[in-house]
Design a protein around this motif. Sequence first.
Motif, PDB file in Angstrom:
ATOM      1  N   VAL A  26       0.834  -1.206   0.000  1.00 13.19           N
ATOM      2  CA  VAL A  26       0.000   0.000   0.000  1.00 13.19           C
ATOM      3  C   VAL A  26       0.864   1.250   0.000  1.00 13.19           C
ATOM      4  O   VAL A  26       1.813   1.363   0.781  1.00 13.19           O
ATOM      5  CB  VAL A  26      -0.891   0.047   1.277  1.00 13.19           C
ATOM      6  CG1 VAL A  26      -1.679   1.355   1.347  1.00 13.19           C
ATOM      7  CG2 VAL A  26      -1.833  -1.143   1.346  1.00 13.19           C
ATOM      8  N   ILE A  27       0.536   2.202  -0.863  1.00  9.54           N
ATOM      9  CA  ILE A  27       1.091   3.547  -0.768  1.00  9.54           C
ATOM     10  C   ILE A  27       0.081   4.392   0.003  1.00  9.54           C
ATOM     11  O   ILE A  27      -1.109   4.389  -0.326  1.00  9.54           O
ATOM     12  CB  ILE A  27       1.317   4.176  -2.157  1.00  9.54           C
ATOM     13  CG1 ILE A  27       2.430   3.449  -2.909  1.00  9.54           C
ATOM     14  CG2 ILE A  27       1.651   5.657  -2.030  1.00  9.54           C
ATOM     15  CD1 ILE A  27       2.651   3.963  -4.332  1.00  9.54           C
ATOM     16  N   LEU A  28       0.542   5.102   1.014  1.00 12.21           N
ATOM     17  CA  LEU A  28      -0.299   6.071   1.728  1.00 12.21           C
ATOM     18  C   LEU A  28       0.240   7.448   1.391  1.00 12.21           C
ATOM     19  O   LEU A  28       1.395   7.756   1.698  1.00 12.21           O
ATOM     20  CB  LEU A  28      -0.229   5.859   3.235  1.00 12.21           C
ATOM     21  CG  LEU A  28      -1.051   4.741   3.857  1.00 12.21           C
ATOM     22  CD1 LEU A  28      -0.907   4.797   5.377  1.00 12.21           C
ATOM     23  CD2 LEU A  28      -2.511   4.857   3.473  1.00 12.21           C
ATOM     24  N   SER A  29      -0.564   8.263   0.753  1.00  8.92           N
ATOM     25  CA  SER A  29      -0.121   9.594   0.352  1.00  8.92           C
ATOM     26  C   SER A  29      -0.759  10.644   1.251  1.00  8.92           C
ATOM     27  O   SER A  29      -1.971  10.649   1.457  1.00  8.92           O
ATOM     28  CB  SER A  29      -0.530   9.812  -1.110  1.00  8.92           C
ATOM     29  OG  SER A  29      -0.472  11.170  -1.457  1.00  8.92           O
ATOM     30  N   ALA A  30       0.075  11.530   1.798  1.00 12.70           N
ATOM     31  CA  ALA A  30      -0.416  12.565   2.711  1.00 12.70           C
ATOM     32  C   ALA A  30      -0.846  13.799   1.918  1.00 12.70           C
ATOM     33  O   ALA A  30      -0.008  14.509   1.372  1.00 12.70           O
ATOM     34  CB  ALA A  30       0.665  12.916   3.726  1.00 12.70           C
TER      35      ALA A  30
END
Length: 177
Positions: free
Chosen positions: A37-41
């Motif tokens: 998973v990529i979590l982008s802020a």
Amino acid sequence: MSNTPYKLSNAPLIAEQQIKNRLESLAQELKACDFDVILSALTGSYMFAADISRKIAKPALKIYFIKASSYGDSTQSSGKVQISGLEKLDIKGKRILLVDDILDTGNTMFALVQAIAEYGPTSIKTCVLLNKESRRTVDFHADFVGFEIEDKFVVGYGLDYADEYRTLPEIWTLEKL
Ligand code: IMP
Ligand code: MG
């Protein structure tokens, strides 16, 4: 017309082609790690996350957006980080890549990693496009860094001042009028 008391520097600090070139090599480094998973802020990392994720391009890789805010309409961080959007995500047991636009004091990334850890992922690695090492006030280092930059306020390629300048394809320094 911009309403801010600042103007762009005469030339970009990092040109569009330089960003593209660095994204190629960064994507190779990231591809070697098997993230789930990529979590982008949001909001600052929307452009970087879009570009880097399409270069990693793995069918099973998920991308989620979370919101982290510490800035008002100022070039100084308030130090308090508000985080939302994590509660509804399926990240337990997952290998996470947390992506943000810039590491400044380190407050935002530090708070995000702590908040994500509470949801029980297998691992959390961090990636920022820009790093201002000299500004750090918390002991935090990103695993992957696009560019090291000096202590200057920068905009463009997703980074803003008062929500302006985000759509520029290069990184610019903001100077006082
Ligand atoms: P930190 O919590 O001080 O590390 O700040 C991180 C956040 O502040 C980033 O995610 C950006 O949204 C914002 N920020 C820090 N430095 C800059 C800058 O030079 N330009 C635009 N935004 C910045
Ligand atoms: Mg941000």
